[in-house]
Design a protein around this motif. Structure first.
Motif, PDB file in Angstrom:
ATOM      1  N   THR A   1       0.828  -1.199   0.000  1.00  0.00           N
ATOM      2  CA  THR A   1       0.000   0.000   0.000  1.00  0.00           C
ATOM      3  C   THR A   1       0.867   1.257   0.000  1.00  0.00           C
ATOM      4  OG1 THR A   1      -1.729  -1.151   1.189  1.00  0.00           O
ATOM      5  CG2 THR A   1      -1.764   1.262   1.295  1.00  0.00           C
ATOM      6  N   VAL A   2       0.594   2.167  -0.895  1.00  0.00           N
ATOM      7  CA  VAL A   2       1.273   3.467  -0.871  1.00  0.00           C
ATOM      8  C   VAL A   2       0.221   4.574  -0.853  1.00  0.00           C
ATOM      9  CG1 VAL A   2       3.347   2.637  -2.065  1.00  0.00           C
ATOM     10  CG2 VAL A   2       1.438   3.577  -3.393  1.00  0.00           C
ATOM     11  N   LEU A   3       0.623   5.750  -0.442  1.00  0.00           N
ATOM     12  CA  LEU A   3      -0.292   6.897  -0.424  1.00  0.00           C
ATOM     13  C   LEU A   3      -0.291   7.587  -1.789  1.00  0.00           C
ATOM     14  CD1 LEU A   3       0.933   8.294   2.999  1.00  0.00           C
ATOM     15  CD2 LEU A   3      -1.363   7.409   2.577  1.00  0.00           C
ATOM     16  N   THR A   4      -1.458   8.019  -2.224  1.00  0.00           N
ATOM     17  CA  THR A   4      -1.514   8.915  -3.388  1.00  0.00           C
ATOM     18  C   THR A   4      -1.045  10.307  -2.933  1.00  0.00           C
ATOM     19  OG1 THR A   4      -3.744   9.643  -2.887  1.00  0.00           O
ATOM     20  CG2 THR A   4      -3.543   7.676  -4.275  1.00  0.00           C
ATOM     21  N   ASP A   5      -0.904  11.233  -3.859  1.00  0.00           N
ATOM     22  CA  ASP A   5      -0.482  12.588  -3.469  1.00  0.00           C
ATOM     23  C   ASP A   5      -1.465  13.182  -2.457  1.00  0.00           C
ATOM     24  OD1 ASP A   5       1.657  12.373  -5.107  1.00  0.00           O
ATOM     25  OD2 ASP A   5       0.872  13.641  -6.709  1.00  0.00           O
ATOM     26  N   GLU A   6      -2.762  13.010  -2.739  1.00  0.00           N
ATOM     27  CA  GLU A   6      -3.784  13.526  -1.824  1.00  0.00           C
ATOM     28  C   GLU A   6      -3.707  12.818  -0.463  1.00  0.00           C
ATOM     29  OE1 GLU A   6      -5.687  15.952  -1.867  1.00  0.00           O
ATOM     30  OE2 GLU A   6      -7.500  15.542  -0.695  1.00  0.00           O
ATOM     31  N   GLY A   7      -3.526  11.514  -0.478  1.00  0.00           N
ATOM     32  CA  GLY A   7      -3.397  10.757   0.762  1.00  0.00           C
ATOM     33  C   GLY A   7      -2.184  11.222   1.555  1.00  0.00           C
ATOM     34  N   GLN A   8      -1.099  11.488   0.854  1.00  0.00           N
ATOM     35  CA  GLN A   8       0.134  11.942   1.499  1.00  0.00           C
ATOM     36  C   GLN A   8      -0.068  13.327   2.125  1.00  0.00           C
ATOM     37  OE1 GLN A   8       3.691  10.698   0.707  1.00  0.00           O
ATOM     38  NE2 GLN A   8       4.865  12.511   1.168  1.00  0.00           N
ATOM     39  N   ARG A   9      -0.767  14.192   1.394  1.00  0.00           N
ATOM     40  CA  ARG A   9      -1.039  15.537   1.897  1.00  0.00           C
ATOM     41  C   ARG A   9      -1.824  15.465   3.213  1.00  0.00           C
ATOM     42  NH1 ARG A   9      -4.583  19.107   2.038  1.00  0.00           N
ATOM     43  NH2 ARG A   9      -6.209  17.822   1.108  1.00  0.00           N
ATOM     44  N   ILE A  10      -2.863  14.642   3.222  1.00  0.00           N
ATOM     45  CA  ILE A  10      -3.683  14.507   4.433  1.00  0.00           C
ATOM     46  C   ILE A  10      -2.878  13.872   5.566  1.00  0.00           C
ATOM     47  CG2 ILE A  10      -5.730  13.396   5.411  1.00  0.00           C
ATOM     48  CD1 ILE A  10      -7.042  13.658   2.647  1.00  0.00           C
ATOM     49  N   ALA A  11      -2.095  12.831   5.249  1.00  0.00           N
ATOM     50  CA  ALA A  11      -1.307  12.159   6.289  1.00  0.00           C
ATOM     51  C   ALA A  11      -0.302  13.122   6.916  1.00  0.00           C
ATOM     52  CB  ALA A  11      -0.592  10.940   5.713  1.00  0.00           C
ATOM     53  N   LEU A  12       0.329  13.963   6.090  1.00  0.00           N
ATOM     54  CA  LEU A  12       1.300  14.916   6.631  1.00  0.00           C
ATOM     55  C   LEU A  12       0.625  15.918   7.562  1.00  0.00           C
ATOM     56  CD1 LEU A  12       3.569  15.562   3.513  1.00  0.00           C
ATOM     57  CD2 LEU A  12       4.229  14.415   5.645  1.00  0.00           C
ATOM     58  N   ALA A  13      -0.594  16.343   7.206  1.00  0.00           N
ATOM     59  CA  ALA A  13      -1.334  17.281   8.065  1.00  0.00           C
ATOM     60  C   ALA A  13      -1.675  16.615   9.400  1.00  0.00           C
ATOM     61  CB  ALA A  13      -2.601  17.756   7.363  1.00  0.00           C
ATOM     62  N   ILE A  14      -2.030  15.346   9.348  1.00  0.00           N
ATOM     63  CA  ILE A  14      -2.355  14.611  10.583  1.00  0.00           C
ATOM     64  C   ILE A  14      -1.128  14.521  11.480  1.00  0.00           C
ATOM     65  CG2 ILE A  14      -2.973  12.333  11.498  1.00  0.00           C
ATOM     66  CD1 ILE A  14      -4.599  11.974   8.813  1.00  0.00           C
ATOM     67  N   ILE A  15       0.002  14.214  10.872  1.00  0.00           N
ATOM     68  CA  ILE A  15       1.236  14.070  11.658  1.00  0.00           C
ATOM     69  C   ILE A  15       1.687  15.420  12.202  1.00  0.00           C
ATOM     70  CG2 ILE A  15       3.708  13.541  11.400  1.00  0.00           C
ATOM     71  CD1 ILE A  15       2.756  11.083   9.753  1.00  0.00           C
ATOM     72  N   GLU A  16       1.468  16.455  11.431  1.00  0.00           N
ATOM     73  CA  GLU A  16       1.799  17.802  11.920  1.00  0.00           C
ATOM     74  C   GLU A  16       0.956  18.138  13.155  1.00  0.00           C
ATOM     75  OE1 GLU A  16       0.545  20.942   9.399  1.00  0.00           O
ATOM     76  OE2 GLU A  16       1.479  22.490  10.659  1.00  0.00           O
ATOM     77  N   ARG A  17      -0.336  17.822  13.104  1.00  0.00           N
ATOM     78  CA  ARG A  17      -1.191  18.056  14.278  1.00  0.00           C
ATOM     79  C   ARG A  17      -0.664  17.293  15.474  1.00  0.00           C
ATOM     80  NH1 ARG A  17      -6.445  17.300  11.286  1.00  0.00           N
ATOM     81  NH2 ARG A  17      -6.387  15.211  12.153  1.00  0.00           N
ATOM     82  N   HIS A  18      -0.358  16.018  15.254  1.00  0.00           N
ATOM     83  CA  HIS A  18       0.143  15.180  16.345  1.00  0.00           C
ATOM     84  C   HIS A  18       1.412  15.799  16.952  1.00  0.00           C
ATOM     85  CE1 HIS A  18       0.618  11.123  18.296  1.00  0.00           C
ATOM     86  NE2 HIS A  18       1.835  11.626  18.443  1.00  0.00           N
ATOM     87  N   GLU A  19       2.331  16.200  16.095  1.00  0.00           N
ATOM     88  CA  GLU A  19       3.627  16.690  16.586  1.00  0.00           C
ATOM     89  C   GLU A  19       3.507  18.045  17.267  1.00  0.00           C
ATOM     90  OE1 GLU A  19       6.260  16.298  13.216  1.00  0.00           O
ATOM     91  OE2 GLU A  19       6.481  14.135  13.568  1.00  0.00           O
ATOM     92  N   THR A  20       2.650  18.900  16.748  1.00  0.00           N
ATOM     93  CA  THR A  20       2.478  20.228  17.360  1.00  0.00           C
ATOM     94  C   THR A  20       1.835  20.110  18.737  1.00  0.00           C
ATOM     95  OG1 THR A  20       2.317  21.254  15.189  1.00  0.00           O
ATOM     96  CG2 THR A  20       1.455  22.523  17.047  1.00  0.00           C
ATOM     97  N   LEU A  21       0.804  19.296  18.854  1.00  0.00           N
ATOM     98  CA  LEU A  21       0.161  19.098  20.153  1.00  0.00           C
ATOM     99  C   LEU A  21       1.144  18.484  21.150  1.00  0.00           C
ATOM    100  CD1 LEU A  21      -3.302  17.718  18.960  1.00  0.00           C
ATOM    101  CD2 LEU A  21      -2.949  19.834  20.242  1.00  0.00           C
TER     102      LEU A  21
END
Ligand SMILES: [Mn+2]
Ligand SMILES: [Mn+2]
Lengths: 136, 136
Positions: free
Chosen positions: A55-75
Protein backbone atom coordinates in the motif's frame (compact mmCIF):
# COMPACT_ATOMS: atom_id res chain seq x y z
CA UNK A 1 -9.47 7.06 8.88
CA UNK A 2 -6.94 9.59 10.17
CA UNK A 3 -5.23 6.90 12.22
CA UNK A 4 -4.82 4.68 9.16
CA UNK A 5 -3.26 7.37 6.99
CA UNK A 6 -0.98 8.41 9.85
CA UNK A 7 0.12 4.81 10.37
CA UNK A 8 0.63 4.15 6.66
CA UNK A 9 2.87 7.19 6.35
CA UNK A 10 4.87 6.12 9.41
CA UNK A 11 5.34 2.62 7.99
CA UNK A 12 6.39 3.93 4.57
CA UNK A 13 8.91 6.24 6.21
CA UNK A 14 10.28 3.43 8.41
CA UNK A 15 10.22 0.50 6.02
CA UNK A 16 9.50 1.90 2.57
CA UNK A 17 6.13 0.13 2.37
CA UNK A 18 2.95 -0.44 4.41
CA UNK A 19 1.56 -3.96 4.76
CA UNK A 20 -1.91 -4.70 6.15
CA UNK A 21 -0.36 -7.00 8.76
CA UNK A 22 1.83 -4.14 10.14
CA UNK A 23 -1.01 -1.60 10.12
CA UNK A 24 -3.15 -4.16 11.94
CA UNK A 25 -0.46 -4.77 14.56
CA UNK A 26 0.33 -1.09 15.12
CA UNK A 27 -3.30 0.00 15.44
CA UNK A 28 -4.45 -3.07 17.36
CA UNK A 29 -7.22 -3.66 14.82
CA UNK A 30 -8.08 -6.93 13.07
CA UNK A 31 -6.52 -7.53 9.67
CA UNK A 32 -9.99 -7.94 8.16
CA UNK A 33 -10.94 -4.42 9.32
CA UNK A 34 -7.68 -3.04 7.97
CA UNK A 35 -8.27 -4.64 4.57
CA UNK A 36 -11.77 -3.16 4.56
CA UNK A 37 -10.51 0.32 5.41
CA UNK A 38 -7.75 0.09 2.78
CA UNK A 39 -10.41 -0.63 0.17
CA UNK A 40 -12.37 2.41 1.32
CA UNK A 41 -9.26 4.62 1.23
CA UNK A 42 -8.48 3.26 -2.24
CA UNK A 43 -12.01 4.09 -3.44
CA UNK A 44 -11.54 7.63 -2.08
CA UNK A 45 -8.26 7.98 -3.97
CA UNK A 46 -6.11 8.25 -0.85
CA UNK A 47 -4.09 5.03 -1.17
CA UNK A 48 -3.28 2.63 -3.94
CA UNK A 49 -1.89 -0.85 -4.07
CA UNK A 50 1.32 -1.38 -5.97
CA UNK A 51 2.60 -4.80 -6.96
CA UNK A 52 5.70 -5.82 -4.99
CA UNK A 53 5.49 -2.64 -2.86
CA UNK A 54 2.21 -2.93 -0.98
CA UNK A 55 0.00 0.00 0.00
CA UNK A 56 1.27 3.47 -0.87
CA UNK A 57 -0.29 6.90 -0.42
CA UNK A 58 -1.51 8.91 -3.39
CA UNK A 59 -0.48 12.59 -3.47
CA UNK A 60 -3.78 13.53 -1.82
CA UNK A 61 -3.40 10.76 0.76
CA UNK A 62 0.13 11.94 1.50
CA UNK A 63 -1.04 15.54 1.90
CA UNK A 64 -3.68 14.51 4.43
CA UNK A 65 -1.31 12.16 6.29
CA UNK A 66 1.30 14.92 6.63
CA UNK A 67 -1.33 17.28 8.06
CA UNK A 68 -2.35 14.61 10.58
CA UNK A 69 1.24 14.07 11.66
CA UNK A 70 1.80 17.80 11.92
CA UNK A 71 -1.19 18.06 14.28
CA UNK A 72 0.14 15.18 16.34
CA UNK A 73 3.63 16.69 16.59
CA UNK A 74 2.48 20.23 17.36
CA UNK A 75 0.16 19.10 20.15
CA UNK A 76 2.91 16.87 21.57
CA UNK A 77 5.49 19.64 21.40
CA UNK A 78 3.15 22.01 23.27
CA UNK A 79 2.34 19.57 26.08
CA UNK A 80 5.99 18.47 26.50
CA UNK A 81 6.89 22.00 27.58
CA UNK A 82 5.11 21.42 30.87
CA UNK A 83 6.49 18.14 32.16
CA UNK A 84 3.34 16.07 31.64
CA UNK A 85 4.27 12.39 31.55
CA UNK A 86 4.67 10.87 28.08
CA UNK A 87 1.86 8.38 28.47
CA UNK A 88 -0.68 11.07 29.33
CA UNK A 89 0.57 13.26 26.48
CA UNK A 90 0.26 10.42 23.97
CA UNK A 91 -3.21 9.52 25.16
CA UNK A 92 -4.49 13.13 25.11
CA UNK A 93 -2.91 13.90 21.74
CA UNK A 94 -4.31 10.77 20.10
CA UNK A 95 -7.78 11.88 21.20
CA UNK A 96 -7.51 15.63 20.69
CA UNK A 97 -5.84 15.54 17.27
CA UNK A 98 -9.05 14.45 15.57
CA UNK A 99 -10.86 17.57 16.78
CA UNK A 100 -8.31 20.31 16.22
CA UNK A 101 -9.18 22.64 13.34
CA UNK A 102 -6.52 24.51 11.40
CA UNK A 103 -7.11 27.80 13.33
CA UNK A 104 -6.83 26.02 16.68
CA UNK A 105 -3.66 24.23 15.56
CA UNK A 106 -2.17 27.57 14.52
CA UNK A 107 -2.91 28.96 17.99
CA UNK A 108 -1.24 26.02 19.71
CA UNK A 109 1.79 26.26 17.45
CA UNK A 110 2.12 30.02 18.07
CA UNK A 111 1.90 29.54 21.84
CA UNK A 112 4.44 26.69 21.76
CA UNK A 113 6.79 28.83 19.64
CA UNK A 114 6.49 31.78 22.04
CA UNK A 115 7.13 29.60 25.10
CA UNK A 116 10.09 27.81 23.50
CA UNK A 117 11.65 31.13 22.49
CA UNK A 118 11.35 32.56 26.00
CA UNK A 119 12.44 30.20 28.81
CA UNK A 120 11.68 32.83 31.45
CA UNK A 121 8.12 33.14 30.24
CA UNK A 122 7.77 29.35 30.24
CA UNK A 123 9.10 29.19 33.77
CA UNK A 124 6.65 31.88 34.88
CA UNK A 125 3.66 30.08 33.34
CA UNK A 126 4.78 26.84 34.96
CA UNK A 127 5.15 28.47 38.37
CA UNK A 128 1.90 30.42 38.30
CA UNK A 129 0.00 27.36 37.08
CA UNK A 130 1.80 25.22 39.69
CA UNK A 131 2.94 22.93 36.88
CA UNK A 132 6.02 20.81 37.35
CA UNK A 133 8.99 21.39 35.08
CA UNK A 134 9.75 17.68 34.86
CA UNK A 135 7.65 14.60 34.22
CA UNK A 136 6.33 12.80 37.26
CA UNK B 1 -22.05 10.14 28.70
CA UNK B 2 -20.15 13.39 29.32
CA UNK B 3 -22.48 15.24 26.97
CA UNK B 4 -25.54 14.04 28.89
CA UNK B 5 -24.25 15.08 32.29
CA UNK B 6 -23.15 18.44 30.88
CA UNK B 7 -26.57 19.00 29.34
CA UNK B 8 -28.45 17.91 32.45
CA UNK B 9 -26.49 20.36 34.58
CA UNK B 10 -27.13 23.17 32.07
CA UNK B 11 -30.86 22.43 32.07
CA UNK B 12 -31.03 22.29 35.86
CA UNK B 13 -29.21 25.62 36.08
CA UNK B 14 -31.49 27.20 33.45
CA UNK B 15 -34.86 25.73 34.37
CA UNK B 16 -34.43 24.00 37.71
CA UNK B 17 -35.03 20.54 36.19
CA UNK B 18 -33.99 18.34 33.28
CA UNK B 19 -36.63 16.60 31.19
CA UNK B 20 -35.80 13.85 28.67
CA UNK B 21 -37.55 15.85 25.95
CA UNK B 22 -35.25 18.86 26.50
CA UNK B 23 -32.09 16.73 26.71
CA UNK B 24 -33.17 15.04 23.48
CA UNK B 25 -33.76 18.37 21.75
CA UNK B 26 -30.51 19.97 22.93
CA UNK B 27 -28.32 17.00 22.01
CA UNK B 28 -30.14 16.16 18.78
CA UNK B 29 -30.60 12.56 19.97
CA UNK B 30 -33.83 10.54 19.96
CA UNK B 31 -35.88 10.52 23.14
CA UNK B 32 -35.63 6.72 23.28
CA UNK B 33 -31.82 6.95 23.38
CA UNK B 34 -31.99 9.62 26.04
CA UNK B 35 -34.28 7.49 28.19
CA UNK B 36 -31.88 4.59 27.78
CA UNK B 37 -28.88 6.65 28.78
CA UNK B 38 -30.71 8.13 31.77
CA UNK B 39 -31.36 4.56 32.99
CA UNK B 40 -27.65 3.78 32.61
CA UNK B 41 -26.65 6.95 34.46
CA UNK B 42 -29.16 6.07 37.18
CA UNK B 43 -27.69 2.57 37.52
CA UNK B 44 -24.24 4.14 37.86
CA UNK B 45 -25.50 6.44 40.60
CA UNK B 46 -24.96 9.65 38.64
CA UNK B 47 -28.58 10.78 38.25
CA UNK B 48 -31.84 10.01 39.95
CA UNK B 49 -35.44 10.62 39.09
CA UNK B 50 -37.48 12.72 41.49
CA UNK B 51 -41.25 12.88 41.37
CA UNK B 52 -42.53 16.27 40.15
CA UNK B 53 -38.96 17.45 39.50
CA UNK B 54 -37.63 15.14 36.79
CA UNK B 55 -34.02 14.06 36.44
CA UNK B 56 -31.55 15.48 38.94
CA UNK B 57 -27.84 14.83 39.45
CA UNK B 58 -26.55 12.93 42.46
CA UNK B 59 -23.57 14.48 44.29
CA UNK B 60 -21.21 12.30 42.26
CA UNK B 61 -23.05 13.16 39.02
CA UNK B 62 -22.83 16.85 39.88
CA UNK B 63 -19.10 16.58 40.62
CA UNK B 64 -18.46 14.99 37.21
CA UNK B 65 -20.75 17.44 35.38
CA UNK B 66 -18.95 20.42 36.93
CA UNK B 67 -15.57 19.01 35.84
CA UNK B 68 -16.92 18.59 32.29
CA UNK B 69 -18.19 22.16 32.21
CA UNK B 70 -14.91 23.44 33.61
CA UNK B 71 -13.05 21.70 30.76
CA UNK B 72 -15.46 23.20 28.24
CA UNK B 73 -15.09 26.70 29.65
CA UNK B 74 -11.31 26.62 30.02
CA UNK B 75 -10.77 25.40 26.45
CA UNK B 76 -13.22 28.02 25.16
CA UNK B 77 -11.56 30.80 27.16
CA UNK B 78 -8.14 29.84 25.76
CA UNK B 79 -9.26 29.76 22.11
CA UNK B 80 -11.25 32.99 22.41
CA UNK B 81 -8.02 34.88 23.10
CA UNK B 82 -7.02 34.46 19.47
CA UNK B 83 -10.01 35.60 17.46
CA UNK B 84 -11.07 32.17 16.21
CA UNK B 85 -14.70 32.32 15.12
CA UNK B 86 -17.22 31.07 17.66
CA UNK B 87 -18.50 28.22 15.52
CA UNK B 88 -15.03 26.74 15.07
CA UNK B 89 -14.30 27.17 18.78
CA UNK B 90 -17.51 25.41 19.77
CA UNK B 91 -16.90 22.55 17.34
CA UNK B 92 -13.26 22.04 18.42
CA UNK B 93 -14.06 22.30 22.13
CA UNK B 94 -16.93 19.84 21.92
CA UNK B 95 -14.54 17.32 20.36
CA UNK B 96 -11.38 18.05 22.35
CA UNK B 97 -12.99 18.20 25.80
CA UNK B 98 -13.49 14.44 25.89
CA UNK B 99 -9.77 13.84 25.51
CA UNK B 100 -8.25 16.42 27.82
CA UNK B 101 -6.72 14.94 30.99
CA UNK B 102 -6.43 16.93 34.19
CA UNK B 103 -2.70 17.74 33.63
CA UNK B 104 -3.40 18.99 30.09
CA UNK B 105 -6.32 21.07 31.31
CA UNK B 106 -4.07 22.62 33.97
CA UNK B 107 -1.56 23.57 31.26
CA UNK B 108 -4.21 25.21 29.11
CA UNK B 109 -5.61 27.10 32.08
CA UNK B 110 -2.14 28.32 33.10
CA UNK B 111 -1.38 29.51 29.56
CA UNK B 112 -4.76 31.25 29.27
CA UNK B 113 -4.18 32.94 32.65
CA UNK B 114 -0.72 34.14 31.61
CA UNK B 115 -1.97 35.51 28.29
CA UNK B 116 -4.97 37.23 29.87
CA UNK B 117 -2.76 38.85 32.49
CA UNK B 118 -0.33 40.21 29.90
CA UNK B 119 -1.97 41.86 26.86
CA UNK B 120 1.42 42.68 25.34
CA UNK B 121 2.46 39.05 25.45
CA UNK B 122 -0.85 38.04 23.90
CA UNK B 123 -0.38 40.58 21.14
CA UNK B 124 3.15 39.29 20.49
CA UNK B 125 1.99 35.67 20.25
CA UNK B 126 -0.81 36.72 17.90
CA UNK B 127 1.57 38.66 15.68
CA UNK B 128 4.31 36.07 15.54
CA UNK B 129 1.77 33.34 14.85
CA UNK B 130 0.05 35.57 12.26
CA UNK B 131 -3.20 35.12 14.17
CA UNK B 132 -5.91 37.71 13.84
CA UNK B 133 -6.96 39.63 16.92
CA UNK B 134 -10.63 39.58 15.94
CA UNK B 135 -12.99 36.89 14.73
CA UNK B 136 -13.40 36.58 11.01
MN1 LIG C 1 -1.69 10.63 16.23
MN1 LIG D 1 -19.01 20.70 26.02
Amino acid sequence: MDDYLEQILHLIKDKGYARAVDISKNLGISQASVTNMLQRLDAEGLVKHEKYRGTVLTDEGQRIALAIIERHETLTRFLRLFGIDEETIYHDVEGMEHHVSRPTLNVIRAVADALEADPELLERVRKEGRLSADPG
